[in-house]
Scaffold this motif. Structure first.
Motif, PDB file in Angstrom:
ATOM      1  N   GLU A 283      -9.359  -2.937   1.278  1.00 11.27           N
ATOM      2  CA  GLU A 283      -9.595  -3.737   0.125  1.00 11.27           C
ATOM      3  C   GLU A 283      -8.281  -4.446  -0.530  1.00 11.27           C
ATOM      4  OE1 GLU A 283     -12.124  -1.934  -2.721  1.00 11.27           O
ATOM      5  OE2 GLU A 283     -13.803  -1.672  -1.167  1.00 11.27           O
ATOM      6  N   SER A 284      -7.310  -3.693  -0.374  1.00 12.58           N
ATOM      7  CA  SER A 284      -6.088  -4.082  -1.045  1.00 12.58           C
ATOM      8  C   SER A 284      -5.122  -4.943  -0.167  1.00 12.58           C
ATOM      9  CB  SER A 284      -5.075  -2.982  -1.584  1.00 12.58           C
ATOM     10  OG  SER A 284      -5.921  -2.148  -2.185  1.00 12.58           O
ATOM     11  N   THR A 285      -5.499  -5.151   1.203  1.00 16.78           N
ATOM     12  CA  THR A 285      -4.761  -5.882   2.059  1.00 16.78           C
ATOM     13  C   THR A 285      -4.878  -7.399   1.648  1.00 16.78           C
ATOM     14  OG1 THR A 285      -5.295  -4.509   3.779  1.00 16.78           O
ATOM     15  CG2 THR A 285      -4.664  -6.761   4.428  1.00 16.78           C
ATOM     16  N   GLU A 286      -3.914  -8.170   1.500  1.00 15.99           N
ATOM     17  CA  GLU A 286      -3.951  -9.475   1.260  1.00 15.99           C
ATOM     18  C   GLU A 286      -4.270 -10.255   2.550  1.00 15.99           C
ATOM     19  OE1 GLU A 286      -1.382 -12.727  -1.411  1.00 15.99           O
ATOM     20  OE2 GLU A 286      -0.219 -11.049  -0.375  1.00 15.99           O
ATOM     21  N   ILE A 287      -5.069 -11.158   2.567  1.00 17.45           N
ATOM     22  CA  ILE A 287      -5.547 -12.109   3.612  1.00 17.45           C
ATOM     23  C   ILE A 287      -5.294 -13.367   3.216  1.00 17.45           C
ATOM     24  CG2 ILE A 287      -7.079 -12.518   5.470  1.00 17.45           C
ATOM     25  CD1 ILE A 287      -8.230  -9.659   5.353  1.00 17.45           C
ATOM     26  N   LEU A 288      -4.580 -14.069   3.991  1.00 16.55           N
ATOM     27  CA  LEU A 288      -4.261 -15.482   3.784  1.00 16.55           C
ATOM     28  C   LEU A 288      -4.489 -16.328   4.893  1.00 16.55           C
ATOM     29  CD1 LEU A 288      -0.982 -15.328   1.579  1.00 16.55           C
ATOM     30  CD2 LEU A 288      -3.187 -15.625   0.821  1.00 16.55           C
ATOM     31  N   ILE A 289      -5.674 -17.105   4.926  1.00 18.20           N
ATOM     32  CA  ILE A 289      -6.183 -17.748   6.066  1.00 18.20           C
ATOM     33  C   ILE A 289      -5.887 -19.391   5.693  1.00 18.20           C
ATOM     34  CG2 ILE A 289      -7.842 -18.322   7.823  1.00 18.20           C
ATOM     35  CD1 ILE A 289      -8.958 -15.839   7.215  1.00 18.20           C
ATOM     36  N   ASN A 290      -4.813 -19.952   6.566  1.00 17.21           N
ATOM     37  CA  ASN A 290      -4.684 -21.290   6.269  1.00 17.21           C
ATOM     38  C   ASN A 290      -4.301 -21.916   4.647  1.00 17.21           C
ATOM     39  OD1 ASN A 290      -5.189 -22.055   8.852  1.00 17.21           O
ATOM     40  ND2 ASN A 290      -7.134 -23.405   8.414  1.00 17.21           N
TER      41      ASN A 290
END
Length: 386
Positions: A218-225
């Motif tokens: 849940e703490s993983t920062e996921i940036l898509i485009n």
């Protein structure tokens, strides 16, 4: 601390150039195994330029090879005009390769016949952190890109385009990977694509399955485009060039890389062959449980068969002193160009294009990854018994 690595998709313009260059190389070697090849490719909007040196008994139909490569990578070859400017290898360089300094000084053994085609240092690296013997952030980034390409080929993500890249940051504590800190994925997409749906599917179908050993949380920062829009891609948006993804090809910037690129170069070029041998040596040190991590460097002088320097650095994880390990490696592994070509079976290799995407190390079982064939020899040289 954080360690970060990136990879790019096979349709990325730089990787497209690497692939075209290696397709030309493979075609030349298939027709003439003794061909000398060093070709560079530049791709930009509606244009493909091929330049370099080819010395061969047969003529390679470069435009036809390039068009086929474009098709295989998902591009329409009719959208590009192909220009070729290729000439024969310099006689000065050819002479230094065909007759090494050692041979000119009277050494008669076969491996002394061929000199290095250039000066420079090549590096090899391996770590027991993953089965691939590569840093975990790089493995994850490569998996994400490969899964994106598979989804594009299978049309599992209808809005997906051909271009893209991935970057993974992993948090380490006392040298051990603890959590995936962030994942950045930039992918080309079609106009009118539902971005929310695309984002959701990329997380569930691409990112999560790629990060198996250390799952995202849940703490993983996921940036898509994160740029917000990526409709125009490939050479239409960004000029591609052979060899510009050196770190993607090797260790993701988490280990050194020499100045030379791999793609488009035949096995007489130590940029490629020496780097493959250095990787094999480093992987053998790790697979033989002589070190948890190993970094190997080999330096060459143009026209000289023997390297001018060879070092092993186990970064404090070796079972033996690094000088002892280096001496054993010199005893076991051939380091002259002719010896490396024979040991790695590169004289018969005509499938270099298979490694033009997702890195040259850690996937498949090319000769430079087959450490099991050398483990016992290296252990014996050190007097190690298991």
């Amino acid at each position: 601390m954080l360690k970060t690595a990136e990879s790019v998709r096979a349709g990325h313009p730089d990787k497209l150039c690497d692939y075209i260059a290696d397709c030309i190389l493979d075609r030349a070697l298939c027709e003439d195994p003794a061909a000398r090849v060093a070709v560079e490719v530049l791709a930009t909007k509606a244009r493909i330029y091929v330049a370099g040196e080819i010395t061969s008994k047969v003529k390679v139909e470069i435009p036809a090879v390039a068009r086929r490569a474009l098709t295989q990578r998902g591009y329409d070859p009719r959208a590009f005009r192909i220009r070729v400017r290729v000439h024969r290898q310099s006689l000065d360089i050819a002479g230094s390769v065909d007759q090494s300094l050692e041979a000119r000084r009277g050494q008669q053994d076969a491996y002394a016949a061929i000199g290095a085609g250039d000066q420079g240092t090549v590096y090899g690296y391996a770590t027991n952190e993953t089965e691939e013997r590569l840093p975990l952030p790089l493995v994850y980034a490569q998996r994400i890109c490969q899964r994106l390409d598979e989804a594009f080929d299978d049309n599992k993500l209808p809005g997906l385009g051909i271009d893209g890249k991935a970057q993974v940051s992993i948090e380490y504590e006392d040298g051990v990977a603890k959590r995936v800190a962030s994942v950045v994925v930039s992918v080309q997409h079609k106009p009118g694509c539902n971005n929310d749906e695309l984002h959701s599917k990329i997380v569930s179908l691409i990112i999560a399955p790629a990060c198996q050993e250390l799952p995202i949380d849940e703490s993983t920062e996921i940036l898509i485009n994160p740029s917000g829009r990526f409709i125009t891609g490939g050479p239409d948006a960004d000029t591609g060039l052979t060899g510009r993804k050196l770190m993607v090809d090797t260790y993701g910037g988490l280990a050194p890389h020499g100045g030379g690129a791999f793609s488009g170069k035949d096995a007489s070029k130590v940029d490629r062959t020496g780097a493959y041998m250095a990787r094999l040596i480093a992987r053998t040190l790790v697979d033989a449980k002589l070190a948890e991590e190993a970094q190997v460097s080999i330096s060459y002088a143009i026209g000289k068969a023997d390297p001018v320097a060879f070092t092993v650095d186990t970064l404090g994880t070796g079972r033996f002193d690094d000088l002892q390990l280096a001496a054993a490696c010199v005893e076991v592994f051939p380091l002259r160009p002719a010896g490396m070509i024979e040991a790695l079976d590169l004289g018969k290799h005509t499938n270099f294009r298979a490694y033009a995407a997702y890195g040259h190390f850690g996937h498949g079982y090319p000769t430079w990854e087959r450490a099991w064939a050398w483990v016992d020899k290296l252990r014996e040289a050190l007097g190690v018994q298991y």
